[in-house]
Design an enzyme around this catalytic site. Structure first.
Site, mmCIF file in Angstrom:
data_model
loop_
_atom_site.group_PDB
_atom_site.id
_atom_site.type_symbol
_atom_site.label_atom_id
_atom_site.label_comp_id
_atom_site.label_asym_id
_atom_site.label_seq_id
_atom_site.Cartn_x
_atom_site.Cartn_y
_atom_site.Cartn_z
ATOM 1 N N ALA A 55 9.645 30.010 40.300
ATOM 2 C CA ALA A 55 9.576 28.592 40.663
ATOM 3 C C ALA A 55 8.992 27.753 39.532
ATOM 4 O O ALA A 55 8.831 26.540 39.692
ATOM 5 C CB ALA A 55 8.732 28.415 41.926
ATOM 6 N N ILE A 58 9.702 27.334 33.042
ATOM 7 C CA ILE A 58 10.510 28.180 32.158
ATOM 8 C C ILE A 58 11.692 28.762 32.927
ATOM 9 O O ILE A 58 12.834 28.715 32.482
ATOM 10 C CB ILE A 58 9.657 29.295 31.539
ATOM 11 C CG1 ILE A 58 8.597 28.707 30.599
ATOM 12 C CG2 ILE A 58 10.536 30.291 30.781
ATOM 13 C CD1 ILE A 58 7.602 29.731 30.075
ATOM 14 N N SER A 59 11.403 29.300 34.101
ATOM 15 C CA SER A 59 12.460 29.905 34.909
ATOM 16 C C SER A 59 13.515 28.885 35.305
ATOM 17 O O SER A 59 14.713 29.188 35.360
ATOM 18 C CB SER A 59 11.863 30.544 36.163
ATOM 19 O OG SER A 59 10.945 31.551 35.823
ATOM 20 N N ASP A 196 9.031 32.437 18.478
ATOM 21 C CA ASP A 196 8.378 32.334 17.170
ATOM 22 C C ASP A 196 9.388 32.528 16.039
ATOM 23 O O ASP A 196 9.348 31.833 15.021
ATOM 24 C CB ASP A 196 7.254 33.370 17.067
ATOM 25 C CG ASP A 196 6.271 33.259 18.216
ATOM 26 O OD1 ASP A 196 5.770 32.159 18.446
ATOM 27 O OD2 ASP A 196 6.019 34.274 18.888
ATOM 28 N N HIS A 224 1.712 37.832 19.560
ATOM 29 C CA HIS A 224 2.118 36.467 19.893
ATOM 30 C C HIS A 224 0.848 35.634 20.042
ATOM 31 O O HIS A 224 0.377 35.337 21.131
ATOM 32 C CB HIS A 224 2.931 36.476 21.184
ATOM 33 C CG HIS A 224 3.371 35.109 21.630
ATOM 34 N ND1 HIS A 224 4.225 34.327 20.883
ATOM 35 C CD2 HIS A 224 3.060 34.386 22.731
ATOM 36 C CE1 HIS A 224 4.435 33.188 21.524
ATOM 37 N NE2 HIS A 224 3.735 33.206 22.644
#
Length: 384
Positions: A55, A58-59, A196, A224
């Protein structure tokens, strides 16, 4: 009427079947499969894609980018009790988009249900780092999430499931996840560093005055974090070494490196929130790199398990390294890379950071009591 039994079963939208007349109709689980017309006949076997944090922002970008041209998908979306209504809304939007390759949408909050028979697991959901939260604390909080998800994958996912960990700190979360999934190949776990890589390619292209597709062989080494290592020594522009095209070594070692390391923080300052769309694009790129043969002589970056690596990086970490794929979902580490003192020194610094993170989550990887002696706080601003 659709019912939701969150602890036992997900909400399942009946599979959509494309019939010979092109009409989208609801099939029934276990019923007679539709007769495929000439357009649908070459489609491949159904692939189950499980996704956490479904939800989230990004998704919401990613779910509309994961479709290829001939690969039917079942999307299985994991959320929390508080996000159930939002998950239903996501499922409705997917249905209303009439994707011919989308055969099923399932939602739920139980990873043992959502990860059942998963061929891909995209682990995006994680607790963001709030004000005043120590780095060690967020490692523990999110580590517990990924330990439980690793156990669920170990129990119910496909034995060859590919796992991409996005939730930060993604390298150490991926290590925790794979340690809690001992029956799955450690090699199949990835930490996302493709964003990146994409950022580094853009900066080199901008400096050289070329389009980004002229930049190849770009590696992000290590963690990261702001200790990540964008490798300009092995990268190429129009097939030539970057240092032959961009001869300003000071710019490469300082401006370029720092810009890539801090790009996420600058984006937050400008926009007031962390990247979502570009992260989603990079996840799609990472998946595509594993299911599409790598271009001759080129490679891509992904955080993978280090044990047995040819570079001299410490074993038993998840570390971003250069990889190639034959397009079968697997990969091999690139052997023919150059090293100099600058690159190796940066790699060792990132290695030390990941070793320290590993000690901090030992209680979650089955290696005893945790001991946190983390170096300076280098977590990416997007985690804060």
């Amino acid at each position: 009427m659709l019912t939701l039994q969150m602890k036992d079963a997900p909400l399942i939208r009946d599979p959509l079947s494309r019939t010979g007349c092109g009409h989208a109709s609801r099939g029934v689980n276990g019923g007679t499969p539709p007769i495929l017309d000439e357009k649908t006949r070459p489609w491949k076997k159904l692939v189950n894609v499980s996704l956490t944090g479904a939800a989230g922002r990004i998704s919401n970008h990613l779910l509309f980018k994961v479709f290829g041209q001939d690969q039917p998908l079942a999307l299985k979306l994991l959320g929390s009790e508080s996000s159930v209504q939002a998950l239903e809304g996501v499922a409705m939007e997917l249905e209303d988009s009439l994707y011919p390759l989308l055969r099923e949408v399932s939602i739920g909050i139980d990873p043992y249900v959502i990860f059942k028979d998963a061929d891909w697991a995209l682990l995006i959901g994680a607790k963001p780092r709030g004000p005043g939260v120590e780095r060690a604390a967020i490692l523990d909080i999110n580590g517990q999430i990924f330990a439980e998800q690793g156990k669920a994958l170990n129990a119910v996912a496909s034995r060859n499931v590919k796992v991409i960990v996005v939730g930060n700190p993604c390298n150490t979360n991926a290590l925790i996840c794979l340690k809690n999934a001992p029956n799955l190949p450690a090699k199949n776990f990835h930490a996302l560093t493709r964003l990146d890589e994409n950022r580094a390619k853009f900066q080199l292209a901008l400096q050289a005055g070329v389009f980004y597709d002229k930049v190849s062989n770009m590696t992000i080494w290590g963690n990261h974090s702001t200790n990540q290592v964008p490798d300009f020594l092995n990268a190429k522009i129009n097939g030539r070494p970057v240092k032959e095209v961009i001869k300003d070594t000071k710019w490469l070692e300082e401006d370029f490196t720092i810009t890539v390391q801090r790009r996420g923080g600058v984006l937050i300052e400008k926009w007031g929130r962390s990247s979502a769309a570009s992260t989603a694009v990079s996840i799609a790129h990472a998946m595509r790199s594993l299911v599409t043969p790598s271009p001759e002589g080129d490679w891509f970056s992904t955080g993978v398990y280090t044990t047995g690596n040819p570079y001299g990086i410490a074993d038993d970490l998840v570390f971003s390294m250069p990889c190639r794929s034959k397009g079968d979902g697997d990969y091999e580490l690139v052997q023919d890379v150059a090293m100099d003192n600058f690159l190796w020194g940066r790699i060792k610094k990132s290695e030390a950071e990941l070793i320290a993170e590993k000690r901090c989550v030992a209680h979650l990887t089955g290696e005893g009591n945790a001991f946190c002696d983390l170096p300076a706080d280098t977590m990416l601003p997007g985690e804060m």
